[in-house]
Design a protein around this motif. Structure first.
Motif, PDB file in Angstrom:
ATOM      1  N   LYS A 123      -3.061 -16.704 -33.374  1.00 44.80           N
ATOM      2  CA  LYS A 123      -3.790 -15.822 -34.288  1.00 44.80           C
ATOM      3  C   LYS A 123      -2.777 -15.180 -35.234  1.00 44.80           C
ATOM      4  N   ASN A 124      -2.884 -15.523 -36.510  1.00 42.94           N
ATOM      5  CA  ASN A 124      -1.945 -14.998 -37.507  1.00 42.94           C
ATOM      6  C   ASN A 124      -2.598 -14.018 -38.482  1.00 42.94           C
TER       7      ASN A 124
ATOM      8  N   VAL B 281      -1.000   4.870 -29.767  1.00 39.59           N
ATOM      9  CA  VAL B 281       0.066   3.939 -29.402  1.00 39.59           C
ATOM     10  C   VAL B 281      -0.517   2.538 -29.364  1.00 39.59           C
ATOM     11  N   ALA B 282       0.342   1.543 -29.474  1.00 39.27           N
ATOM     12  CA  ALA B 282      -0.083   0.145 -29.428  1.00 39.27           C
ATOM     13  C   ALA B 282       0.650  -0.563 -28.299  1.00 39.27           C
ATOM     14  N   TYR B 283      -0.114  -1.283 -27.460  1.00 35.61           N
ATOM     15  CA  TYR B 283       0.459  -2.043 -26.354  1.00 35.61           C
ATOM     16  C   TYR B 283       0.072  -3.506 -26.546  1.00 35.61           C
ATOM     17  N   ILE B 284       1.081  -4.360 -26.734  1.00 35.76           N
ATOM     18  CA  ILE B 284       0.865  -5.780 -27.014  1.00 35.76           C
ATOM     19  C   ILE B 284       1.359  -6.572 -25.810  1.00 35.76           C
ATOM     20  N   PHE B 285       0.459  -7.337 -25.162  1.00 33.61           N
ATOM     21  CA  PHE B 285       0.783  -7.997 -23.900  1.00 33.61           C
ATOM     22  C   PHE B 285       0.381  -9.467 -23.931  1.00 33.61           C
ATOM     23  N   LYS B 286       1.329 -10.345 -23.611  1.00 35.65           N
ATOM     24  CA  LYS B 286       1.113 -11.783 -23.464  1.00 35.65           C
ATOM     25  C   LYS B 286       0.390 -12.395 -24.665  1.00 35.65           C
ATOM     26  N   CYS B 287       0.961 -12.174 -25.820  1.00 35.22           N
ATOM     27  CA  CYS B 287       0.453 -12.808 -27.039  1.00 35.22           C
ATOM     28  C   CYS B 287       1.433 -13.900 -27.451  1.00 35.22           C
ATOM     29  N   ASN B 288       0.928 -15.088 -27.756  1.00 32.50           N
ATOM     30  CA  ASN B 288       1.768 -16.235 -28.089  1.00 32.50           C
ATOM     31  C   ASN B 288       1.399 -16.792 -29.462  1.00 32.50           C
ATOM     32  N   LYS B 289       2.429 -17.113 -30.223  1.00 37.40           N
ATOM     33  CA  LYS B 289       2.258 -17.765 -31.530  1.00 37.40           C
ATOM     34  C   LYS B 289       1.258 -17.006 -32.395  1.00 37.40           C
ATOM     35  N   SER B 290       1.437 -15.706 -32.469  1.00 35.70           N
ATOM     36  CA  SER B 290       0.505 -14.863 -33.219  1.00 35.70           C
ATOM     37  C   SER B 290       1.284 -13.846 -34.045  1.00 35.70           C
ATOM     38  N   THR B 291       0.581 -13.239 -35.003  1.00 29.37           N
ATOM     39  CA  THR B 291       1.172 -12.233 -35.875  1.00 29.37           C
ATOM     40  C   THR B 291       0.221 -11.052 -35.985  1.00 29.37           C
ATOM     41  N   LEU B 292       0.765  -9.845 -35.880  1.00 31.65           N
ATOM     42  CA  LEU B 292      -0.026  -8.622 -35.941  1.00 31.65           C
ATOM     43  C   LEU B 292       0.542  -7.692 -37.010  1.00 31.65           C
ATOM     44  N   GLN B 293      -0.349  -7.125 -37.799  1.00 26.26           N
ATOM     45  CA  GLN B 293       0.045  -6.130 -38.799  1.00 26.26           C
ATOM     46  C   GLN B 293      -0.614  -4.797 -38.456  1.00 26.26           C
ATOM     47  N   ILE B 294       0.201  -3.740 -38.372  1.00 25.17           N
ATOM     48  CA  ILE B 294      -0.292  -2.395 -38.078  1.00 25.17           C
ATOM     49  C   ILE B 294      -0.065  -1.528 -39.310  1.00 25.17           C
ATOM     50  N   LYS B 295      -1.163  -1.053 -39.880  1.00 27.14           N
ATOM     51  CA  LYS B 295      -1.091  -0.249 -41.103  1.00 27.14           C
ATOM     52  C   LYS B 295      -1.161   1.237 -40.763  1.00 27.14           C
ATOM     53  N   GLY B 296      -0.502   2.038 -41.567  1.00 31.42           N
ATOM     54  CA  GLY B 296      -0.520   3.473 -41.356  1.00 31.42           C
ATOM     55  C   GLY B 296       0.620   3.917 -40.449  1.00 31.42           C
ATOM     56  N   LYS B 297       0.490   5.139 -39.912  1.00 30.13           N
ATOM     57  CA  LYS B 297       1.527   5.733 -39.072  1.00 30.13           C
ATOM     58  C   LYS B 297       1.007   5.817 -37.637  1.00 30.13           C
ATOM     59  N   ILE B 298       1.862   5.381 -36.683  1.00 32.36           N
ATOM     60  CA  ILE B 298       1.472   5.338 -35.281  1.00 32.36           C
ATOM     61  C   ILE B 298       2.607   5.928 -34.439  1.00 32.36           C
TER      62      ILE B 298
ATOM     63  N   ASN C 187       6.105  -9.214 -22.676  1.00 30.80           N
ATOM     64  CA  ASN C 187       5.797 -10.565 -22.206  1.00 30.80           C
ATOM     65  C   ASN C 187       5.150 -11.427 -23.289  1.00 30.80           C
ATOM     66  N   CYS C 188       5.661 -11.393 -24.477  1.00 35.22           N
ATOM     67  CA  CYS C 188       5.127 -12.193 -25.590  1.00 35.22           C
ATOM     68  C   CYS C 188       6.121 -13.278 -25.988  1.00 35.22           C
ATOM     69  N   LYS C 189       5.601 -14.355 -26.589  1.00 39.29           N
ATOM     70  CA  LYS C 189       6.433 -15.456 -27.053  1.00 39.29           C
ATOM     71  C   LYS C 189       6.026 -15.832 -28.479  1.00 39.29           C
ATOM     72  N   LYS C 190       7.051 -16.057 -29.305  1.00 39.69           N
ATOM     73  CA  LYS C 190       6.835 -16.470 -30.698  1.00 39.69           C
ATOM     74  C   LYS C 190       5.814 -15.547 -31.358  1.00 39.69           C
ATOM     75  N   PHE C 191       6.109 -14.266 -31.315  1.00 37.64           N
ATOM     76  CA  PHE C 191       5.188 -13.251 -31.814  1.00 37.64           C
ATOM     77  C   PHE C 191       5.834 -12.507 -32.986  1.00 37.64           C
ATOM     78  N   GLY C 192       5.035 -12.249 -34.026  1.00 39.46           N
ATOM     79  CA  GLY C 192       5.502 -11.515 -35.191  1.00 39.46           C
ATOM     80  C   GLY C 192       4.770 -10.194 -35.345  1.00 39.46           C
ATOM     81  N   LEU C 193       5.499  -9.147 -35.689  1.00 40.82           N
ATOM     82  CA  LEU C 193       4.927  -7.805 -35.857  1.00 40.82           C
ATOM     83  C   LEU C 193       5.383  -7.218 -37.176  1.00 40.82           C
ATOM     84  N   VAL C 194       4.426  -6.725 -37.936  1.00 40.65           N
ATOM     85  CA  VAL C 194       4.701  -6.030 -39.197  1.00 40.65           C
ATOM     86  C   VAL C 194       4.017  -4.668 -39.123  1.00 40.65           C
TER      87      VAL C 194
END
Length: 452
Positions: A315-316, A328-345, A352-359
């Motif tokens: 999921k990109n 707060v954000a908790y990202i667990f066991k996500c593979n080959k995906s990209t997540l964008q978080i907008k604003g202030k957190i 436990n993630c693999k090939k994961f992108g975070l913006v």
């Protein structure tokens, strides 16, 4: 919970009955078996010390667990009801896994990671350090509990102190009474289920357990000595041959060419080749079939103040909007995906993630990367600290505003920080190898430069 409450009442009745009968047995035990735990019916010191541990730290921890209510109380009740110890430990750990979305997840993790310390009775020769290792595993999560509730709810602080105190006192108890492993009374009767069965059957409202299996037969005491003598004789003969020196080769006979397999094709055709005695040819057990991977439904939801992003695959286009400072954000066991978080957190955790992108735009606390692989993080605004633990491969793209960010790493490799320069990014590796030297007063550690 009604069924659990009923079981708790039955357990309390059984414990009350056990305590009364146990005290009666101690008053008359000196006449019947010449000292059950000690001498003349007295209780052994290590039994009294363990009772003090149960009535002190453990009782205090159970009291605070009931005060907190919620998942912590249920978690505690499961630990009290299930037997034997291995099943209790497994159920407690499964309870943590089933409640990853709980607001008390750090509480459950502290108990789940350290509860194997109850298996110290099977550890030798040093059960004390084993308990300390489990205590250290709990500290990682209790520190998070203290960080979240230190200034808002002192009940959680008391809970942490009472829980860690259990393992500290257990270490002291083991050091004093069972330093090299569990010790048994030398004067007391043989432990069996008969006395416990009689106690339980006399209690009101309790059904008797099934009868115990027949006792094992007597050990073969007459066969041990001949075997020992035979082994001693064999070793003596072996050393006698070795002490011959060069004369040991006089007993060898010459092998002619017609008796050598590699020089006589007829011998090779008569049978299979002789295996070398120096190599082990024990057939390896068949490897168990890999259990089918359990598929979990993907999760992207706000639960209280926590954004849960779990089990996302390929999921990109994942986006979190309308964030708030306390979330707060908790990202667990996500593979080959990209997540964008907008604003202030407040904070972000990648576990436990693999090939994961975070913006993300802005984080006021910390960004943590734990037990992951091939992670890419891009900071659009500001972040004070990024922590990398037990991770292989992590690329962090900083913005102009976040150049003062602190990078804390441990047990990780292939880490690179990319700094914006002249409209592009320049890559700087994070050191993985260090050298430490004594300067006369303290140890000085600095990155080691690779020469070559």
């Amino acid at each position: 919970m009604a069924e659990t409450h009923g079981l708790m009442e039955r357990l309390e009745k059984a414990v009350t009955r056990l305590e009364s009968l146990f005290s009666d047995s101690h008053r008359s035990g000196g006449m019947e078996c010449d000292g059950i735990n000690g001498v003349n019916g007295s209780i052994a010191p290590y039994v009294e010390a363990f009772d003090r541990l149960l009535n002190g730290s453990v009782a205090e921890f159970l009291r605070y667990s009931k005060i907190l209510e919620g998942d912590v109380k249920t978690h505690n009740e499961v630990a009290m009801l299930l037997k034997p110890i291995s099943e209790k430990i497994q159920e407690i750990q499964n309870f943590r896994e089933r409640n990853r979305g709980s607001k008390m997840f750090n509480h459950l993790s502290a108990v789940s990671e350290s509860i194997p310390a109850l298996g110290w009775i099977a550890v030798s020769p040093k059960p004390g350090p084993y308990v300390k290792e489990m205590n250290d595993a709990a500290t990682f999560y209790t520190n998070r509990v203290l960080k979240d509730y230190k200034n808002s709810d002192t009940r959680h602080v008391d809970w942490v102190k009472s829980y860690l105190n259990i393992w500290s006192e257990l270490q002291a108890y083991i050091k004093e009474h069972h330093t090299t492993g569990l010790t048994w009374s030398k004067t007391g009767p043989v432990a069996s289920s008969m006395s416990m069965r009689s106690v339980l059957t006399s209690g009101s409202g309790l059904s008797p357990p099934p009868p115990p299996p027949p006792p094992p037969g007597p050990p073969p005491i007459f066969d041990t000595e001949p075997a020992k003598d035979e082994g001693t004789a064999s070793r003596s003969a072996l050393f006698a041959q070795l002490n011959q020196g060069e004369a040991i080769t006089k007993g060898l006979r010459h092998v002619s060419d017609d008796q050598k397999t590699h020089k006589n094709p007829n011998l090779r055709a008569q049978g299979p080749p002789v295996r070398s005695p120096t190599k082990s040819h024990t057939p390896s057990p068949t490897s168990p079939k890999n259990s089918p991977q359990q598929n979990h439904p993907p999760v992207l939801e706000l639960e209280g103040k926590k954004w849960r992003v779990e089990y996302q695959e390929d999921k990109n286009d994942l986006v979190i909007n309308n964030t708030e400072l306390k979330q707060v954000a908790y990202i667990f066991k996500c593979n080959k995906s990209t997540l964008q978080i907008k604003g202030k957190i407040n904070s972000i955790t990648i576990d436990n993630c693999k090939k994961f992108g975070l913006v993300f735009d802005n984080v006021v606390g910390i960004v943590e990367v734990i037990n992951s692989r091939d992670i890419q993080i891009q900071v659009m605004g500001k972040v004070p600290t990024i922590s990398i633990n037990k991770t292989e491969g992590c690329h962090i793209y900083l913005s102009e505003e976040s150049l003062d960010c602190e990078i804390v790493s441990a047990k990780s490799s292939e880490m690179n920080i990319l700094i914006p320069q002249d409209g592009d990014y320049k890559e700087f590796p994070v050191p993985e190898q260090f050298k430490t030297a004594w300067d006369g007063s303290k140890l000085v550690t600095e990155p080691a430069e690779i020469v070559g």
